[in-house]
Scaffold this motif. Structure first.
Motif, PDB file in Angstrom:
ATOM      1  N   ASP A 233       0.817  -1.212   0.000  1.00 28.78           N
ATOM      2  CA  ASP A 233       0.000   0.000   0.000  1.00 28.78           C
ATOM      3  C   ASP A 233       0.857   1.271   0.000  1.00 28.78           C
ATOM      4  O   ASP A 233       0.459   2.272  -0.582  1.00 28.78           O
ATOM      5  CB  ASP A 233      -0.957  -0.002   1.186  1.00 28.78           C
ATOM      6  CG  ASP A 233      -2.138   0.916   0.962  1.00 28.78           C
ATOM      7  OD1 ASP A 233      -2.864   0.707  -0.042  1.00 28.78           O
ATOM      8  OD2 ASP A 233      -2.336   1.845   1.760  1.00 28.78           O
ATOM      9  N   ARG A 234       2.019   1.224   0.621  1.00 27.87           N
ATOM     10  CA  ARG A 234       2.931   2.377   0.578  1.00 27.87           C
ATOM     11  C   ARG A 234       3.409   2.623  -0.854  1.00 27.87           C
ATOM     12  O   ARG A 234       3.539   3.758  -1.283  1.00 27.87           O
ATOM     13  CB  ARG A 234       4.147   2.143   1.481  1.00 27.87           C
ATOM     14  CG  ARG A 234       3.937   2.539   2.917  1.00 27.87           C
ATOM     15  CD  ARG A 234       5.219   2.523   3.710  1.00 27.87           C
ATOM     16  NE  ARG A 234       5.800   1.191   3.862  1.00 27.87           N
ATOM     17  CZ  ARG A 234       5.409   0.286   4.741  1.00 27.87           C
ATOM     18  NH1 ARG A 234       4.420   0.560   5.570  1.00 27.87           N
ATOM     19  NH2 ARG A 234       5.996  -0.886   4.809  1.00 27.87           N
ATOM     20  N   ASN A 235       3.686   1.542  -1.573  1.00 27.30           N
ATOM     21  CA  ASN A 235       4.216   1.649  -2.933  1.00 27.30           C
ATOM     22  C   ASN A 235       3.129   1.716  -4.002  1.00 27.30           C
ATOM     23  O   ASN A 235       3.395   2.165  -5.125  1.00 27.30           O
ATOM     24  CB  ASN A 235       5.159   0.490  -3.221  1.00 27.30           C
ATOM     25  CG  ASN A 235       6.392   0.555  -2.353  1.00 27.30           C
ATOM     26  OD1 ASN A 235       7.075   1.560  -2.326  1.00 27.30           O
ATOM     27  ND2 ASN A 235       6.656  -0.508  -1.611  1.00 27.30           N
ATOM     28  N   HIS A 236       1.934   1.245  -3.673  1.00 33.42           N
ATOM     29  CA  HIS A 236       0.812   1.209  -4.610  1.00 33.42           C
ATOM     30  C   HIS A 236      -0.458   1.599  -3.840  1.00 33.42           C
ATOM     31  O   HIS A 236      -1.287   0.749  -3.520  1.00 33.42           O
ATOM     32  CB  HIS A 236       0.671  -0.194  -5.230  1.00 33.42           C
ATOM     33  CG  HIS A 236       1.950  -0.715  -5.795  1.00 33.42           C
ATOM     34  ND1 HIS A 236       2.461  -0.269  -6.994  1.00 33.42           N
ATOM     35  CD2 HIS A 236       2.841  -1.612  -5.312  1.00 33.42           C
ATOM     36  CE1 HIS A 236       3.602  -0.891  -7.226  1.00 33.42           C
ATOM     37  NE2 HIS A 236       3.865  -1.703  -6.219  1.00 33.42           N
ATOM     38  N   PRO A 237      -0.590   2.891  -3.518  1.00 32.49           N
ATOM     39  CA  PRO A 237      -1.695   3.361  -2.673  1.00 32.49           C
ATOM     40  C   PRO A 237      -3.066   2.897  -3.160  1.00 32.49           C
ATOM     41  O   PRO A 237      -3.370   2.949  -4.341  1.00 32.49           O
ATOM     42  CB  PRO A 237      -1.569   4.886  -2.750  1.00 32.49           C
ATOM     43  CG  PRO A 237      -0.130   5.132  -3.073  1.00 32.49           C
ATOM     44  CD  PRO A 237       0.272   3.992  -3.963  1.00 32.49           C
ATOM     45  N   GLY A 238      -3.856   2.426  -2.181  1.00 35.16           N
ATOM     46  CA  GLY A 238      -5.218   1.995  -2.461  1.00 35.16           C
ATOM     47  C   GLY A 238      -5.395   0.499  -2.534  1.00 35.16           C
ATOM     48  O   GLY A 238      -6.505  -0.012  -2.393  1.00 35.16           O
ATOM     49  N   ILE A 239      -4.309  -0.225  -2.720  1.00 36.23           N
ATOM     50  CA  ILE A 239      -4.437  -1.672  -2.893  1.00 36.23           C
ATOM     51  C   ILE A 239      -4.887  -2.360  -1.601  1.00 36.23           C
ATOM     52  O   ILE A 239      -5.665  -3.306  -1.640  1.00 36.23           O
ATOM     53  CB  ILE A 239      -3.147  -2.297  -3.465  1.00 36.23           C
ATOM     54  CG1 ILE A 239      -3.455  -3.636  -4.112  1.00 36.23           C
ATOM     55  CG2 ILE A 239      -2.061  -2.393  -2.421  1.00 36.23           C
ATOM     56  CD1 ILE A 239      -2.341  -4.152  -5.004  1.00 36.23           C
ATOM     57  N   ALA A 240      -4.437  -1.860  -0.455  1.00 38.36           N
ATOM     58  CA  ALA A 240      -4.822  -2.485   0.817  1.00 38.36           C
ATOM     59  C   ALA A 240      -6.324  -2.413   1.042  1.00 38.36           C
ATOM     60  O   ALA A 240      -6.929  -3.350   1.562  1.00 38.36           O
ATOM     61  CB  ALA A 240      -4.078  -1.842   1.980  1.00 38.36           C
ATOM     62  N   ALA A 241      -6.948  -1.323   0.648  1.00 43.57           N
ATOM     63  CA  ALA A 241      -8.395  -1.174   0.829  1.00 43.57           C
ATOM     64  C   ALA A 241      -9.177  -2.199   0.021  1.00 43.57           C
ATOM     65  O   ALA A 241     -10.323  -2.502   0.350  1.00 43.57           O
ATOM     66  CB  ALA A 241      -8.824   0.235   0.449  1.00 43.57           C
ATOM     67  N   ARG A 242      -8.573  -2.734  -1.029  1.00 45.37           N
ATOM     68  CA  ARG A 242      -9.235  -3.754  -1.845  1.00 45.37           C
ATOM     69  C   ARG A 242      -9.020  -5.153  -1.287  1.00 45.37           C
ATOM     70  O   ARG A 242      -9.788  -6.061  -1.572  1.00 45.37           O
ATOM     71  CB  ARG A 242      -8.720  -3.712  -3.279  1.00 45.37           C
ATOM     72  CG  ARG A 242      -8.992  -2.408  -3.959  1.00 45.37           C
ATOM     73  CD  ARG A 242     -10.417  -2.045  -3.819  1.00 45.37           C
ATOM     74  NE  ARG A 242     -10.934  -1.543  -5.074  1.00 45.37           N
ATOM     75  CZ  ARG A 242     -12.204  -1.395  -5.308  1.00 45.37           C
ATOM     76  NH1 ARG A 242     -13.076  -1.719  -4.405  1.00 45.37           N
ATOM     77  NH2 ARG A 242     -12.604  -0.919  -6.439  1.00 45.37           N
ATOM     78  N   VAL A 243      -7.977  -5.315  -0.477  1.00 46.69           N
ATOM     79  CA  VAL A 243      -7.642  -6.629   0.083  1.00 46.69           C
ATOM     80  C   VAL A 243      -8.166  -6.770   1.514  1.00 46.69           C
ATOM     81  O   VAL A 243      -8.576  -7.850   1.927  1.00 46.69           O
ATOM     82  CB  VAL A 243      -6.112  -6.847   0.038  1.00 46.69           C
ATOM     83  CG1 VAL A 243      -5.714  -8.153   0.695  1.00 46.69           C
ATOM     84  CG2 VAL A 243      -5.607  -6.796  -1.406  1.00 46.69           C
ATOM     85  N   LEU A 244      -8.184  -5.656   2.249  1.00 50.15           N
ATOM     86  CA  LEU A 244      -8.625  -5.660   3.648  1.00 50.15           C
ATOM     87  C   LEU A 244      -9.964  -4.966   3.790  1.00 50.15           C
ATOM     88  O   LEU A 244     -10.258  -4.022   3.066  1.00 50.15           O
ATOM     89  CB  LEU A 244      -7.590  -4.939   4.518  1.00 50.15           C
ATOM     90  CG  LEU A 244      -6.156  -5.453   4.446  1.00 50.15           C
ATOM     91  CD1 LEU A 244      -5.241  -4.558   5.276  1.00 50.15           C
ATOM     92  CD2 LEU A 244      -6.070  -6.897   4.904  1.00 50.15           C
TER      93      LEU A 244
END
Length: 91
Positions: free
Chosen positions: A36-47
Motif C-alpha cells: 500500500d505504501r508503494n501502490h496506494p489503495g491496494i490495501a483497501a481492496r484486500v482488507l
C-alpha cells in the motif's frame, strides 16, 4: 524479507498494470502495508474496514492458503511467492 506478489487483473490499476511486484515484510500484514505504501489503495481492496482480509479475497503464500496459516500473521519468508486471488462465484 523480500517477496514477490502476483497481482490479479482487477487490482493492476494500482500497480501501473504490473502483474507481479516485490514487497517487503516478515508477515503478511507487513507485506500488505508495504504494497500500500508503494501502490496506494491496494490495501483497501484486500482488507475490510476492520483491517481483516476481505471475505472474497484469497491469499496464498507459496501455495498455502493464509486462512489456515495464521491469516495476516502468516510468515512470508524471503523469496516467497504471494498470490492475491479474488474469489469467483456463480454456477
Amino acid at each position: 524479507m523480500s517477496v514477490n506478489v502476483r497481482i490479479p487483473t482487477i487490482l493492476r490499476t494500482y500497480t501501473g498494470g504490473l502483474a507481479e511486484v516485490s514487497a517487503e515484510g516478515a508477515v503478511l500484514s507487513e507485506v500488505i502495508a508495504d504494497l500500500d505504501r508503494n501502490h496506494p489503495g491496494i490495501a483497501a481492496r484486500v482488507l475490510d474496514e476492520s483491517g481483516k482480509l476481505r471475505r472474497f479475497v484469497n491469499v496464498y503464500v507459496n501455495d498455502d492458503d493464509v486462512r489456515f496459516e495464521g491469516g495476516l500473521g502468516a510468515a512470508t519468508p524471503d523469496g516467497a511467492g504471494i498470490s492475491i486471488i479474488p474469489a469467483v462465484a456463480g454456477g
